[in-house]
Structures are given as structure tokens and as C-alpha cells.
Design an enzyme around this catalytic site. Structure first.
Site, PDB file in Angstrom:
ATOM      1  N   ARG A  99     -16.046  -9.609   2.520  1.00  0.00           N
ATOM      2  CA  ARG A  99     -15.820  -8.189   2.175  1.00  0.00           C
ATOM      3  C   ARG A  99     -14.318  -8.029   1.965  1.00  0.00           C
ATOM      4  NH1 ARG A  99     -18.439  -2.796   4.765  1.00  0.00           N
ATOM      5  NH2 ARG A  99     -20.059  -3.574   3.387  1.00  0.00           N
ATOM      6  N   HIS A 126     -20.832  -3.805  -5.038  1.00  0.00           N
ATOM      7  CA  HIS A 126     -21.516  -4.088  -3.775  1.00  0.00           C
ATOM      8  C   HIS A 126     -22.905  -4.623  -4.139  1.00  0.00           C
ATOM      9  CE1 HIS A 126     -22.396  -4.125   0.347  1.00  0.00           C
ATOM     10  NE2 HIS A 126     -22.358  -2.843   0.659  1.00  0.00           N
ATOM     11  N   GLN A 129     -25.942  -4.618  -1.749  1.00  0.00           N
ATOM     12  CA  GLN A 129     -26.519  -3.280  -1.577  1.00  0.00           C
ATOM     13  C   GLN A 129     -27.499  -2.987  -2.712  1.00  0.00           C
ATOM     14  OE1 GLN A 129     -25.692  -0.971   1.053  1.00  0.00           O
ATOM     15  NE2 GLN A 129     -27.542  -0.036   0.247  1.00  0.00           N
ATOM     16  N   ASP A 222     -23.107   8.390  -2.583  1.00  0.00           N
ATOM     17  CA  ASP A 222     -22.272   7.590  -1.677  1.00  0.00           C
ATOM     18  C   ASP A 222     -21.048   8.441  -1.339  1.00  0.00           C
ATOM     19  OD1 ASP A 222     -21.157   5.539  -0.194  1.00  0.00           O
ATOM     20  OD2 ASP A 222     -20.545   4.325  -1.904  1.00  0.00           O
ATOM     21  N   CYS A 262     -26.277   4.483   0.663  1.00  0.00           N
ATOM     22  CA  CYS A 262     -26.067   3.126   1.196  1.00  0.00           C
ATOM     23  C   CYS A 262     -25.664   3.150   2.664  1.00  0.00           C
ATOM     24  CB  CYS A 262     -25.006   2.414   0.368  1.00  0.00           C
ATOM     25  SG  CYS A 262     -23.426   3.308   0.347  1.00  0.00           S
ATOM     26  N   ARG A 290     -31.617  -4.555   3.528  1.00  0.00           N
ATOM     27  CA  ARG A 290     -30.440  -5.415   3.383  1.00  0.00           C
ATOM     28  C   ARG A 290     -30.726  -6.772   4.026  1.00  0.00           C
ATOM     29  NH1 ARG A 290     -25.379  -3.205   2.888  1.00  0.00           N
ATOM     30  NH2 ARG A 290     -24.832  -5.377   2.535  1.00  0.00           N
TER      31      ARG A 290
HETATM   32  N1  NVA Z   1     -18.285   3.034  -1.420  1.00  0.00           N
HETATM   33  C1  NVA Z   1     -18.231   2.733  -0.018  1.00  0.00           C
HETATM   34  C2  NVA Z   1     -19.412   1.919   0.377  1.00  0.00           C
HETATM   35  C3  NVA Z   1     -19.491   1.547   1.840  1.00  0.00           C
HETATM   36  C4  NVA Z   1     -20.679   0.714   2.169  1.00  0.00           C
HETATM   37  C5  NVA Z   1     -16.933   2.035   0.316  1.00  0.00           C
HETATM   38  O1  NVA Z   1     -16.533   1.139  -0.444  1.00  0.00           O
HETATM   39  O2  NVA Z   1     -16.291   2.395   1.306  1.00  0.00           O
HETATM   40  N1   CP Z   2     -23.944  -0.112   3.271  1.00  0.00           N
HETATM   41  C1   CP Z   2     -23.039  -0.910   3.860  1.00  0.00           C
HETATM   42  O1   CP Z   2     -22.520  -1.862   3.277  1.00  0.00           O
HETATM   43  O2   CP Z   2     -22.774  -0.567   5.136  1.00  0.00           O
HETATM   44  P1   CP Z   2     -21.627  -1.188   6.077  1.00  0.00           P
HETATM   45  O3   CP Z   2     -20.302  -0.729   5.536  1.00  0.00           O
HETATM   46  O4   CP Z   2     -21.936  -0.645   7.435  1.00  0.00           O
HETATM   47  O5   CP Z   2     -21.726  -2.689   6.013  1.00  0.00           O
END
Ligand code: NVA
Ligand code: CP
Length: 316
Positions: A99, A126, A129, A222, A262, A290
Site C-alpha cells: 500500500r 485500488h 477493492q 467513497d 469500500c 475482500r
Molecule cells: N479513497 C480512499 C480509500 C480507502 C480504502 C483512500 O485512498 O484513502
Molecule cells: N477498503 C479498504 O481498503 O479498507 P482499509 O483501508 O481498512 O484497508
């Protein structure tokens, strides 16, 4: 089969559908020792609950091992180049689930190492997801063809980018309700439009959320401020609120549509508390899936599907 999963576009339509079939099997038979002696490094530059847990637990359910690395406690924080870190990790681990802030770092990891690289969220996409989301839609509606989705909120969101690329492979339709200046990334939108011509999908960018949700099967949102965008919080909230919040009234306008997110959600910001708790909300089914879809992804990437099937047939 491919080595890395950096974008949802790394897999073709047929491969995605095959992955969903394997997911069905993994839901039925979740435990195996097919990943015995396989070590996965989970490298996270940002917080996570679902992604980290679903990878850790999924890998363990299949008999593999996980080690966790973050930026703050590793030598990366003292300036060791990412290249040197990755070249070290690949001497220890079979795969890395990462990540990161920048998609470019994932591309670099994939280029310089022989281990499998999986995108666990970047600034741009992502994809894990999107796999779970489309699988969840298929579970609920038993089909994907001609399913209509309205995504309300930040059109430049990483979750939406992967969803957009996924649904336009599959002949689904998507309305994106977003303010001016928050449209999807240009390259991703172009790619989605090209795919849509082949699959018969429609993509519409609509400013008015009420129009966007009319007659859809799914309303998706989101956060307005993604991880890494904290400095833009005030500017973004001003742009998105109150117009782009998913309220019960907005969901009602969509008729019997289901609600997806998500997670994590900022209740009261992009979505009302009551919507998450509504009977039409399927956010925890998404979160559960997931686990299952990522296990299928790992078996595909490591070319272990046949081995899993063999082991399962012995259990049956
Ligand atoms: N768009 C959000 C998704 C988190 C799972 C982020 O990148 O923070
Ligand atoms: N949806 C998702 O990726 O959640 P987290 O940020 O908790 O991993």
C-alpha cells in the site's frame, strides 16, 4: 498467468470471471495448506484495517506466512532507497503486498524484482477493492451484464478508478456524479471508454447526484478526502458538501438500489449514518469478500489453483 497485480487492467474480462469462480470455491472451502512455505511481505505506507487483515488472515487460512513492514520502523524512514529495500525483501519473501502513496513505486517494485507485487491501494488505484466489489455485485444480482451503478462523490478517487476499469470490461454501466475539477484521471477514463465500446458499457459524468442515481442498481461512494490528501480537506469539503453526500433521501430516489462503500466511511460526511445502517447497505459483504477474492488472486498469481483444487478434491 501474470506476475503482478498493479491495476485492475492487469487482468482480462475472462480472467476476472475465472477468478470469481475460484472465489466461489474458496468461500466454500476456505482452508488449505496450499501456501505452505510461502512467505508474503505486507508493506504499508498508509493505515489499513480491511486490506491488511484480509490479506493476513487469507494467507494464513491457506497455510502461508506473513511478515509486516512499514515505512516508519524500517530503514526507509532514514532514507534507504526503495530499490534497495525491495531487492532485499525479494531475497526473503515470495511476494509483496504493498500500500503506497505512488503507483510509480509499485511499478518500480514490479520492474526490479522477481517476486509477485500486489497493489494494496495507491494514489491511482485500488484493484483488490474492485475485485471484491464486482464479485459482491455478482452475488447480489446473479449477473453483471447491464447492471447500472451511480458513483457519487470524488470522481478522481482511486477506488472509483479501479471500479470504472472493471465495470467497463464487463458490460456494466456507470454514472459518475462529481463536481467540476474532480473527474476521473484522463488516461483511466480514456481506457474505460475504449473498453466500453467493446463491452457495450455506458459511462456518464453527471453533475447532479439526483439524476445520476435514477434507475440504478447500486449507489456507491467513497471518502471526499483520501489518505495523502489531508492538506486539501477544507477545499474538498467545500466542493462536495452538502450536494454529494449520500443521504437516505438520495438513496430513495434510486428506488430499490443497494448501497456500497469500500470503508472506512466518514459517517455524516460523504454518507449519512442511517444509510450505512440501512437494509440496502451491503458494505460489510464487500468487506468480507475482500478476503475471498484476494485468496483467489494469490492462487492465480502464484499459479497454485490446480494444486488447491487437488487438495480440495481430497477433502471432499
Ligand atoms: N479513497 C480512499 C480509500 C480507502 C480504502 C483512500 O485512498 O484513502
Ligand atoms: N477498503 C479498504 O481498503 O479498507 P482499509 O483501508 O481498512 O484497508
Amino acid at each position: 498467468m501474470l506476475k503482478d497485480f498493479l491495476s485492475i487492467n492487469d487482468i482480462k474480462r475472462e480472467e476476472m470471471l475465472e477468478l470469481f469462480k475460484l472465489t466461489d470455491k474458496l468461500k466454500k472451502y476456505p482452508n488449505s495448506d496450499v501456501l505452505k512455505n510461502k512467505i508474503f511481505c505486507l508493506y504499508f505506507e498508509k493505515p489499513s484495517t480491511r486490506t491488511r487483515l484480509s490479506f493476513e488472515i487469507g494467507i494464513k487460512q491457506l497455510g502461508g506466512e506473513v511478515v509486516f513492514l512499514d515505512k516508519i520502523t524500517s530503514q526507509l524512514s532514514r532514507g534507504e532507497p526503495l530499490e534497495d529495500t525491495i531487492r532485499t525483501v525479494e531475497r526473503y519473501a515470495h511476494a509483496i503486498v504493498a500500500r503506497v502513496f505512488s503507483q510509480k513505486d509499485l511499478e518500480l517494485m514490479a520492474k526490479i524484482s522477481k517476486m509477485n507485487v500486489i497493489n494494496a491501494l495507491s494514489d491511482l488505484e485500488h484493484p483488490c477493492q474492485a475485485l471484491a466489489d464486482v464479485y459482491t455485485i455478482k452475488e447480489k444480482f446473479r449477473t453483471l451484464k447491464d447492471i447500472r451503478i451511480a458513483f457519487v462523490g470524488d470522481g478522481s478517487d482511486n477506488v472509483l478508478h479501479s471500479l470504472l476499469l472493471a465495470v467497463t470490461k464487463l458490460g456494466m454501466h456507470i454514472n459518475i456524479a462529481c463536481p467540476k475539477g474532480y473527474e476521473p484521471n484522463k488516461d483511466i477514463l480514456e481506457r474505460a471508454k475504449t473498453q466500453a465500446k467493446i463491452s457495450g458499457s455506458n459511462i456518464s459524468i453527471i453533475r447532479d447526484p439526483v439524476k445520476a442515481v435514477k434507475d440504478v442498481h447500486i449507489v456507491y461512494t467513497d471518502v471526499f478526502v483520501s489518505m495523502g490528501q489531508e492538506k486539501e480537506t477544507q477545499k474538498r469539503l467545500k466542493k462536495f458538501l452538502p450536494k454529494y453526500r449520500v443521504t437516505q433521501q438520495l438513496l430513495d430516489k434510486a428506488g430499490s438500489a443497494l448501497f456500497m462503500h469500500c470503508l472506512p466511511a466518514h459517517r455524516g460526511q460523504e454518507v449519512d449514518d442511517k444509510v450505512i445502517e440501512d437494509i440496502r447497505s451491503i458494505v460489510f459483504d464487500q468487506a468480507e469478500n475482500r478476503l475471498h477474492t484476494q485468496k483467489a488472486l494469490i492462487l492465480k498469481l502464484l499459479n497454485l489453483e490446480q494444486m488447491y483444487n487437488l487438495k480440495i478434491s481430497m477433502q471432499e
